[in-house]
Scaffold this active site. Structure first.
Site, PDB file in Angstrom:
ATOM      1  N   ASN A  90      -0.544 -12.286 -10.529  1.00 38.76           N
ATOM      2  CA  ASN A  90      -1.784 -12.108  -9.750  1.00 38.76           C
ATOM      3  C   ASN A  90      -1.742 -10.879  -8.840  1.00 38.76           C
ATOM      4  O   ASN A  90      -2.779 -10.281  -8.554  1.00 38.76           O
ATOM      5  CB  ASN A  90      -2.011 -13.377  -8.914  1.00 38.76           C
ATOM      6  CG  ASN A  90      -3.052 -13.176  -7.838  1.00 38.76           C
ATOM      7  OD1 ASN A  90      -4.254 -13.153  -8.118  1.00 38.76           O
ATOM      8  ND2 ASN A  90      -2.606 -13.012  -6.593  1.00 38.76           N
ATOM      9  N   SER A 142      -6.591  -9.903 -14.574  1.00 39.99           N
ATOM     10  CA  SER A 142      -7.141  -8.601 -14.914  1.00 39.99           C
ATOM     11  C   SER A 142      -8.472  -8.413 -14.188  1.00 39.99           C
ATOM     12  O   SER A 142      -8.662  -8.960 -13.092  1.00 39.99           O
ATOM     13  CB  SER A 142      -7.309  -8.501 -16.436  1.00 39.99           C
ATOM     14  OG  SER A 142      -7.778  -7.228 -16.792  1.00 39.99           O
ATOM     15  N   TYR A 159      -7.777   2.112 -11.061  1.00 42.78           N
ATOM     16  CA  TYR A 159      -7.730   0.641 -11.128  1.00 42.78           C
ATOM     17  C   TYR A 159      -8.172   0.157 -12.506  1.00 42.78           C
ATOM     18  O   TYR A 159      -7.488  -0.634 -13.153  1.00 42.78           O
ATOM     19  CB  TYR A 159      -8.623   0.065 -10.028  1.00 42.78           C
ATOM     20  CG  TYR A 159      -8.727  -1.439 -10.008  1.00 42.78           C
ATOM     21  CD1 TYR A 159      -7.646  -2.222  -9.612  1.00 42.78           C
ATOM     22  CD2 TYR A 159      -9.919  -2.091 -10.368  1.00 42.78           C
ATOM     23  CE1 TYR A 159      -7.747  -3.612  -9.569  1.00 42.78           C
ATOM     24  CE2 TYR A 159     -10.021  -3.470 -10.333  1.00 42.78           C
ATOM     25  CZ  TYR A 159      -8.936  -4.228  -9.924  1.00 42.78           C
ATOM     26  OH  TYR A 159      -9.033  -5.598  -9.890  1.00 42.78           O
ATOM     27  N   LYS A 163      -6.032  -1.854 -15.409  1.00 43.81           N
ATOM     28  CA  LYS A 163      -6.364  -3.202 -15.895  1.00 43.81           C
ATOM     29  C   LYS A 163      -6.572  -3.187 -17.422  1.00 43.81           C
ATOM     30  O   LYS A 163      -6.261  -4.166 -18.104  1.00 43.81           O
ATOM     31  CB  LYS A 163      -7.601  -3.743 -15.172  1.00 43.81           C
ATOM     32  CG  LYS A 163      -7.361  -4.049 -13.689  1.00 43.81           C
ATOM     33  CD  LYS A 163      -6.320  -5.149 -13.464  1.00 43.81           C
ATOM     34  CE  LYS A 163      -6.235  -5.566 -11.990  1.00 43.81           C
ATOM     35  NZ  LYS A 163      -5.239  -6.592 -11.710  1.00 43.81           N
ATOM     36  N   VAL A 193     -14.790 -11.602  -6.234  1.00 45.32           N
ATOM     37  CA  VAL A 193     -14.396 -12.651  -5.284  1.00 45.32           C
ATOM     38  C   VAL A 193     -14.304 -12.074  -3.871  1.00 45.32           C
ATOM     39  O   VAL A 193     -13.745 -10.978  -3.668  1.00 45.32           O
ATOM     40  CB  VAL A 193     -13.021 -13.253  -5.693  1.00 45.32           C
ATOM     41  CG1 VAL A 193     -12.738 -14.502  -4.859  1.00 45.32           C
ATOM     42  CG2 VAL A 193     -12.990 -13.590  -7.177  1.00 45.32           C
ATOM     43  N   THR A 195     -12.589 -11.465  -1.226  1.00 45.85           N
ATOM     44  CA  THR A 195     -11.247 -11.328  -0.641  1.00 45.85           C
ATOM     45  C   THR A 195     -11.193  -9.945   0.005  1.00 45.85           C
ATOM     46  O   THR A 195     -12.167  -9.184  -0.058  1.00 45.85           O
ATOM     47  CB  THR A 195     -10.174 -11.378  -1.742  1.00 45.85           C
ATOM     48  OG1 THR A 195     -10.409 -10.266  -2.622  1.00 45.85           O
ATOM     49  CG2 THR A 195     -10.218 -12.675  -2.528  1.00 45.85           C
TER      50      THR A 195
HETATM   51  P1  NDP Z   1      -6.078  -9.095  -2.321  1.00 45.30           P
HETATM   52  O1  NDP Z   1      -6.116  -7.642  -2.026  1.00 45.30           O
HETATM   53  O2  NDP Z   1      -6.769 -10.046  -1.415  1.00 45.30           O
HETATM   54  O3  NDP Z   1      -4.557  -9.578  -2.500  1.00 45.30           O
HETATM   55  C1  NDP Z   1      -3.689  -8.832  -3.297  1.00 45.30           C
HETATM   56  C2  NDP Z   1      -2.359  -9.540  -3.351  1.00 45.30           C
HETATM   57  O4  NDP Z   1      -1.465  -8.745  -4.149  1.00 45.30           O
HETATM   58  C3  NDP Z   1      -1.716  -9.678  -1.957  1.00 45.30           C
HETATM   59  O5  NDP Z   1      -1.027 -10.888  -1.891  1.00 45.30           O
HETATM   60  C4  NDP Z   1      -0.741  -8.500  -1.930  1.00 45.30           C
HETATM   61  O6  NDP Z   1       0.372  -8.680  -1.089  1.00 45.30           O
HETATM   62  C5  NDP Z   1      -0.283  -8.493  -3.392  1.00 45.30           C
HETATM   63  N1  NDP Z   1       0.344  -7.227  -3.732  1.00 45.30           N
HETATM   64  C6  NDP Z   1      -0.186  -5.985  -3.732  1.00 45.30           C
HETATM   65  N2  NDP Z   1       0.735  -5.076  -4.051  1.00 45.30           N
HETATM   66  C7  NDP Z   1       1.895  -5.759  -4.268  1.00 45.30           C
HETATM   67  C8  NDP Z   1       3.205  -5.385  -4.631  1.00 45.30           C
HETATM   68  N3  NDP Z   1       3.569  -4.119  -4.825  1.00 45.30           N
HETATM   69  N4  NDP Z   1       4.132  -6.356  -4.768  1.00 45.30           N
HETATM   70  C9  NDP Z   1       3.815  -7.642  -4.567  1.00 45.30           C
HETATM   71  N5  NDP Z   1       2.592  -8.070  -4.197  1.00 45.30           N
HETATM   72  C10 NDP Z   1       1.643  -7.129  -4.055  1.00 45.30           C
HETATM   73  O7  NDP Z   1      -6.641  -9.228  -3.803  1.00 45.30           O
HETATM   74  P2  NDP Z   1      -7.338 -10.445  -4.579  1.00 45.30           P
HETATM   75  O8  NDP Z   1      -6.770 -11.719  -4.150  1.00 45.30           O
HETATM   76  O9  NDP Z   1      -8.791 -10.221  -4.529  1.00 45.30           O
HETATM   77  O10 NDP Z   1      -6.877 -10.082  -6.070  1.00 45.30           O
HETATM   78  C11 NDP Z   1      -5.904 -10.801  -6.799  1.00 45.30           C
HETATM   79  C12 NDP Z   1      -5.909 -10.268  -8.220  1.00 45.30           C
HETATM   80  O11 NDP Z   1      -7.196 -10.445  -8.804  1.00 45.30           O
HETATM   81  C13 NDP Z   1      -5.581  -8.771  -8.323  1.00 45.30           C
HETATM   82  O12 NDP Z   1      -4.756  -8.529  -9.435  1.00 45.30           O
HETATM   83  C14 NDP Z   1      -6.959  -8.143  -8.523  1.00 45.30           C
HETATM   84  O13 NDP Z   1      -6.885  -6.914  -9.203  1.00 45.30           O
HETATM   85  C15 NDP Z   1      -7.664  -9.207  -9.328  1.00 45.30           C
HETATM   86  N6  NDP Z   1      -9.123  -9.137  -9.230  1.00 45.30           N
HETATM   87  C16 NDP Z   1      -9.767  -9.371  -8.041  1.00 45.30           C
HETATM   88  C17 NDP Z   1     -11.146  -9.291  -7.974  1.00 45.30           C
HETATM   89  C18 NDP Z   1     -11.892  -9.577  -6.725  1.00 45.30           C
HETATM   90  O14 NDP Z   1     -13.131  -9.472  -6.745  1.00 45.30           O
HETATM   91  N7  NDP Z   1     -11.263  -9.938  -5.612  1.00 45.30           N
HETATM   92  C19 NDP Z   1     -11.949  -8.946  -9.168  1.00 45.30           C
HETATM   93  C20 NDP Z   1     -11.168  -8.708 -10.350  1.00 45.30           C
HETATM   94  C21 NDP Z   1      -9.810  -8.805 -10.368  1.00 45.30           C
HETATM   95  P3  NDP Z   1       0.360  -8.163   0.461  1.00 45.30           P
HETATM   96  O15 NDP Z   1      -0.346  -9.235   1.233  1.00 45.30           O
HETATM   97  O16 NDP Z   1       1.803  -8.025   0.786  1.00 45.30           O
HETATM   98  O17 NDP Z   1      -0.379  -6.861   0.479  1.00 45.30           O
END
Ligand code: NDP
Length: 250
Positions: A90, A142, A159, A163, A193, A195
């Site tokens: 994720n 993704s 990005y 993906k 979402v 976030t």
């Molecule tokens: P957030 O930005 O809210 O959270 C991202 C998470 O990824 C955090 O926990 C962050 O950790 C972690 N992360 C980032 N870089 C690293 C790294 N190098 N090593 C380990 N952990 C890392 O994103 P979302 O929750 O919204 O997204 C989750 C997934 O869903 C992602 O892959 C995103 O691409 C995908 N997605 C999200 C969408 C959306 O609308 N939100 C739409 C489509 C896809 P830390 O807190 O330490 O930064």
């Protein structure tokens, strides 16, 4: 604890969708959830959840770029139960804006490192533990932005390109390990979402006077939980399915 019914491993679990997924799966009294966070000492909500579930949520230090973190995580899982049933890659980044004409090549490398090589590293580390499961599943988070066919207009090509590559990676995992390891490997789009990441997109469109529909973490996670619960190799293997069950084109 006695042997858990399902062992989950979720990366990027400190906030956003990852944290929501941990909450959802940990709500089951017989589950065990390994929750990866690159800075566990800062993941307050996750640590509180781990405390509240009395050992059924295990917080694991996991940076997508660290081989050492992944090795240590594997050892931890081995000690606890020796298998993983569901892995959710994720963790991800979305930084921008950047288009092909001017986006710095470094931005592409950075997105590739976290969004493609990170899930690959996670898959390679946990494969032996997935092979120890009777119903292994590998799901990568993704985005619809990674669909060649949809080719959505989003000013964040590094990005989207990452993906699209992630989609291809999981296609390869599904074909190489589907039948061979009985692995259900698939990719999802969680919806737009609300976030930290998703809100940037919503704000981008709002600034142009466009109201885009978005879903809450709870709505996205409820849909994803149902899909993970019911996924079989026949129904989901090698597919791109969004949180509400609709199949997306590659
Ligand atoms: P957030 O930005 O809210 O959270 C991202 C998470 O990824 C955090 O926990 C962050 O950790 C972690 N992360 C980032 N870089 C690293 C790294 N190098 N090593 C380990 N952990 C890392 O994103 P979302 O929750 O919204 O997204 C989750 C997934 O869903 C992602 O892959 C995103 O691409 C995908 N997605 C999200 C969408 C959306 O609308 N939100 C739409 C489509 C896809 P830390 O807190 O330490 O930064």
């Amino acid at each position: 604890m006695s042997s858990p019914s399902t062992v989950y491993f979720i990366s990027g679990a400190g906030r956003g969708i990852g944290l929501g997924l941990v909450k959802s799966f940990a709500a089951r009294s017989d589950s065990l959830v390994f929750a990866g966070a690159r800075a566990p000492e800062k993941a307050d909500a996750l640590n509180e959840l781990a405390k509240a579930t009395g050992g059924r949520v295990v917080v694991v230090k996991l940076d997508a770029g660290s081989d050492e973190d992944h090795k240590a995580a594997v050892e931890l899982v081995k000690q606890q139960d020796g298998r993983v049933d569901v892995v959710i890659a994720n963790a991800g980044i979305a930084e921008g804006p950047a288009l092909t004409a001017t986006g710095p090549p470094e931005a592409y490398s950075k997105h590739f490192a976290t969004n493609v090589v990170g899930p690959l590293r996670l898959f390679q580390a946990l494969l032996p533990l997935l092979q120890a499961s009777s119903k292994p599943q590998f799901l990568a988070m993704s985005s619809a932005v990674g669909s060649n066919t949809l080719n959505l207009a989003m000013p964040n090509d590094p990005y989207g390109v990452s993906k699209a590559a992630l989609n291809f990676l999981v296609t390869k995992i599904a074909s190489e390990h589907g039948e061979a390891d009985n692995l259900t490997a698939w990719v999802t789009h969680p919806g737009l979402v609300a976030t930290d990441m998703g809100n940037l997109v919503v704000d981008f469109y709002k600034a142009q006077g466009v109201d885009v529909p978005f879903v809450t973490v709870d709505e996205s996670v409820a849909g994803l939980t149902k899909l993970v619960d019911n996924a079989t190799r026949e129904t989901m293997g090698g597919k791109f399915v969004q949180y509400d069950g609709a199949e997306l084109p590659w």
